[in-house]
Design an enzyme around this catalytic site. Structure first.
Site, mmCIF file in Angstrom:
data_model
loop_
_atom_site.group_PDB
_atom_site.id
_atom_site.type_symbol
_atom_site.label_atom_id
_atom_site.label_comp_id
_atom_site.label_asym_id
_atom_site.label_seq_id
_atom_site.Cartn_x
_atom_site.Cartn_y
_atom_site.Cartn_z
ATOM 1 N N ASN A 125 -11.706 27.096 -51.790
ATOM 2 C CA ASN A 125 -13.126 27.510 -51.580
ATOM 3 C C ASN A 125 -13.610 28.998 -51.769
ATOM 4 O O ASN A 125 -13.047 29.783 -51.151
ATOM 5 C CB ASN A 125 -13.422 27.362 -49.927
ATOM 6 C CG ASN A 125 -14.935 27.392 -49.634
ATOM 7 O OD1 ASN A 125 -15.844 27.839 -50.324
ATOM 8 N ND2 ASN A 125 -15.077 27.655 -48.158
ATOM 9 N N TRP A 126 -14.097 29.241 -52.879
ATOM 10 C CA TRP A 126 -14.185 30.494 -53.532
ATOM 11 C C TRP A 126 -15.366 31.295 -52.316
ATOM 12 O O TRP A 126 -15.346 32.290 -52.681
ATOM 13 C CB TRP A 126 -14.780 30.757 -54.799
ATOM 14 C CG TRP A 126 -13.554 30.442 -55.629
ATOM 15 C CD1 TRP A 126 -12.427 30.010 -55.486
ATOM 16 C CD2 TRP A 126 -13.562 30.296 -57.220
ATOM 17 N NE1 TRP A 126 -11.584 29.954 -56.683
ATOM 18 C CE2 TRP A 126 -12.363 30.044 -57.597
ATOM 19 C CE3 TRP A 126 -14.838 30.644 -57.989
ATOM 20 C CZ2 TRP A 126 -12.162 30.175 -59.152
ATOM 21 C CZ3 TRP A 126 -14.347 30.552 -59.442
ATOM 22 C CH2 TRP A 126 -13.126 30.189 -59.936
ATOM 23 N N LYS A 127 -15.993 30.349 -51.577
ATOM 24 C CA LYS A 127 -17.154 31.073 -50.872
ATOM 25 C C LYS A 127 -18.273 31.775 -51.916
ATOM 26 O O LYS A 127 -18.440 31.483 -52.886
ATOM 27 C CB LYS A 127 -16.665 31.989 -49.613
ATOM 28 C CG LYS A 127 -15.563 31.272 -48.942
ATOM 29 C CD LYS A 127 -15.119 31.858 -47.550
ATOM 30 C CE LYS A 127 -14.150 30.782 -46.906
ATOM 31 N NZ LYS A 127 -13.828 31.323 -45.657
ATOM 32 N N HIS A 129 -19.098 23.190 -43.102
ATOM 33 C CA HIS A 129 -18.237 24.412 -42.917
ATOM 34 C C HIS A 129 -18.744 25.188 -41.962
ATOM 35 O O HIS A 129 -19.885 25.495 -41.750
ATOM 36 C CB HIS A 129 -18.152 25.149 -44.369
ATOM 37 C CG HIS A 129 -17.095 26.228 -44.320
ATOM 38 N ND1 HIS A 129 -17.358 27.487 -43.667
ATOM 39 C CD2 HIS A 129 -15.748 26.235 -45.103
ATOM 40 C CE1 HIS A 129 -16.297 27.965 -43.970
ATOM 41 N NE2 HIS A 129 -15.143 27.390 -44.415
ATOM 42 N N GLU A 154 -19.073 28.267 -41.734
ATOM 43 C CA GLU A 154 -20.057 29.309 -42.200
ATOM 44 C C GLU A 154 -21.385 28.944 -42.359
ATOM 45 O O GLU A 154 -22.182 29.807 -42.375
ATOM 46 C CB GLU A 154 -19.269 30.111 -43.402
ATOM 47 C CG GLU A 154 -18.088 30.733 -42.883
ATOM 48 C CD GLU A 154 -17.021 31.131 -43.893
ATOM 49 O OE1 GLU A 154 -17.598 31.046 -45.142
ATOM 50 O OE2 GLU A 154 -15.845 31.536 -43.569
ATOM 51 N N GLU A 204 -10.405 22.925 -39.302
ATOM 52 C CA GLU A 204 -10.664 24.526 -39.548
ATOM 53 C C GLU A 204 -11.026 25.033 -38.430
ATOM 54 O O GLU A 204 -12.411 25.244 -38.093
ATOM 55 C CB GLU A 204 -11.582 24.755 -40.607
ATOM 56 C CG GLU A 204 -11.408 24.240 -42.124
ATOM 57 C CD GLU A 204 -11.725 25.187 -43.289
ATOM 58 O OE1 GLU A 204 -11.053 25.580 -43.955
ATOM 59 O OE2 GLU A 204 -13.045 25.511 -43.420
ATOM 60 N N GLY A 207 -10.106 33.145 -42.131
ATOM 61 C CA GLY A 207 -10.186 34.673 -42.547
ATOM 62 C C GLY A 207 -9.439 35.743 -41.488
ATOM 63 O O GLY A 207 -9.619 36.644 -41.755
ATOM 64 N N SER A 216 -6.657 30.730 -42.878
ATOM 65 C CA SER A 216 -5.815 31.759 -43.158
ATOM 66 C C SER A 216 -4.327 31.164 -43.797
ATOM 67 O O SER A 216 -3.103 31.428 -43.407
ATOM 68 C CB SER A 216 -5.269 32.151 -42.170
ATOM 69 O OG SER A 216 -6.168 33.200 -41.422
ATOM 70 N N GLY A 261 -9.365 29.613 -48.518
ATOM 71 C CA GLY A 261 -10.383 30.307 -48.705
ATOM 72 C C GLY A 261 -9.757 31.535 -49.453
ATOM 73 O O GLY A 261 -9.660 31.403 -50.556
ATOM 74 N N GLY A 262 -9.649 32.509 -48.792
ATOM 75 C CA GLY A 262 -9.237 33.701 -49.274
ATOM 76 C C GLY A 262 -8.066 33.805 -50.367
ATOM 77 O O GLY A 262 -8.414 34.349 -51.553
HETATM 78 P P1 PGA Z 1 -9.365 31.407 -45.329
HETATM 79 O O1 PGA Z 1 -10.596 30.344 -45.069
HETATM 80 O O2 PGA Z 1 -8.566 30.587 -46.057
HETATM 81 O O3 PGA Z 1 -10.016 32.692 -45.886
HETATM 82 O O4 PGA Z 1 -9.059 31.557 -43.906
HETATM 83 C C1 PGA Z 1 -10.611 28.969 -45.085
HETATM 84 C C2 PGA Z 1 -12.200 28.219 -45.165
HETATM 85 O O5 PGA Z 1 -13.120 29.140 -44.594
HETATM 86 O O6 PGA Z 1 -12.209 27.167 -45.756
#
Ligand code: PGA
Length: 252
Positions: free
Chosen positions: A11-13, A98, A100, A168, A174, A214, A235-236
């Site tokens: 997930n590149w956000k 998600h 976010e 999650e 993050g 993470s 994510g990251g």
């Molecule tokens: P992260 O994000 O790997 O940067 O913790 C995961 C996500 O939000 O899907």
């Protein structure tokens, strides 16, 4: 437990900031596709890069996902995109709920509608659930149960098995910290228990359950081998080609 096809989703956000960089990152990951084995790999870029990324993956070896959709197919909904739109660009997966998105006002009710829209158009929803805080009295279990039961309200069993669930915990996203493998294993069993209660055991056992929060190339192998999950939502680390490929290889 790991007989289902393993899945790693990046997930590149809201990254990267330019189409050129997005293409570069995608192509670097694609060059390593031979090392993916049987793992299903999905990249979820920002919506504006969706069509371009899909064009870079004509074989579909790296599937494309959308970070968000609106439940209606078209209409007066400024700033939103629909399932038919992302499907016409080549997306096969859609993230739903998600944290976010939930943080900016996506309610449980909207999550249910979005899930239905994705299922109706035969794309694969990735339903994200997870608690904001992990309390010692175990109240976080009811948060997850509530998110699942409301998302799947009125869902057919045949649709539930097409859905991917990503556990999650918000505090792990993050942050650099993850639950232990035992804690992830426990919640995986709990998710199966919730689905068994709402549907039945056979349905529950068919659903792929991912962990996200993470995940890096350093912790992926250990968590995959011991936490009983079917893969990861990353994510990251998905923004670093080497790290993302390392995670995929850890799941092989
Ligand atoms: P992260 O994000 O790997 O940067 O913790 C995961 C996500 O939000 O899907």
């Amino acid at each position: 437990m790991q007989t289902k096809i393993s899945l790693v989703i990046g997930n590149w956000k809201m990254n990267p900031t330019s189409l050129a960089t997005a293409k570069e990152l995608f192509v670097t990951v694609r060059k390593r596709a031979k090392s993916f084995g049987e793992v299903e790999v999905v990249i979820v870029p920002p919506a504006v890069f969706l069509c371009d990324m899909a064009r870079l993956s004509p074989s579909g070896r790296i599937a494309i996902g959308s970070q968000n959709i609106w439940p209606k197919p078209e209409g007066a909904q400024t700033g939103e995109i629909s399932v038919p739109m992302v499907a016409s660009c080549g997306a096969r997966f859609v993230l739903i709920g998600h944290s976010e998105r939930r943080a900016v006002g996506v309610t449980d009710e909207l999550v249910t509608q979005k899930l239905q829209a994705v299922l109706q158009h035969k794309l694969t929803p990735v339903l994200c659930v997870g608690e904001a805080k992990r309390d010692s009295d175990g109240a976080f279990f009811s948060v997850v149960e509530q998110q699942l039961s409301s998302a799947f309200y009125g869902c057919k069993k045949s649709d539930v098995v097409r859905t991917v669930i990503a556990y999650e915990p918000v505090w792990a996203i993050g942050s650099g910290s993850t639950p232990t493998a035992e804690e992830i294993y426990e919640i995986r069993l709990f998710i199966e228990k919730c689905l068994t209660k709402q549907f039945d055991r056979a349905t529950a056992q068919k659903v792929r359950i991912l962990y996200g929060g993470s995940i890096t190339e350093k912790n992926a192998a250990e968590l995959y081998q011991t936490a009983g999950v079917d893969g990861f939502l990353v994510g990251g680390a998905s923004l670093r080609a080497e790290a993302f490929v390392g995670i995929i290889q850890a799941v092989r």
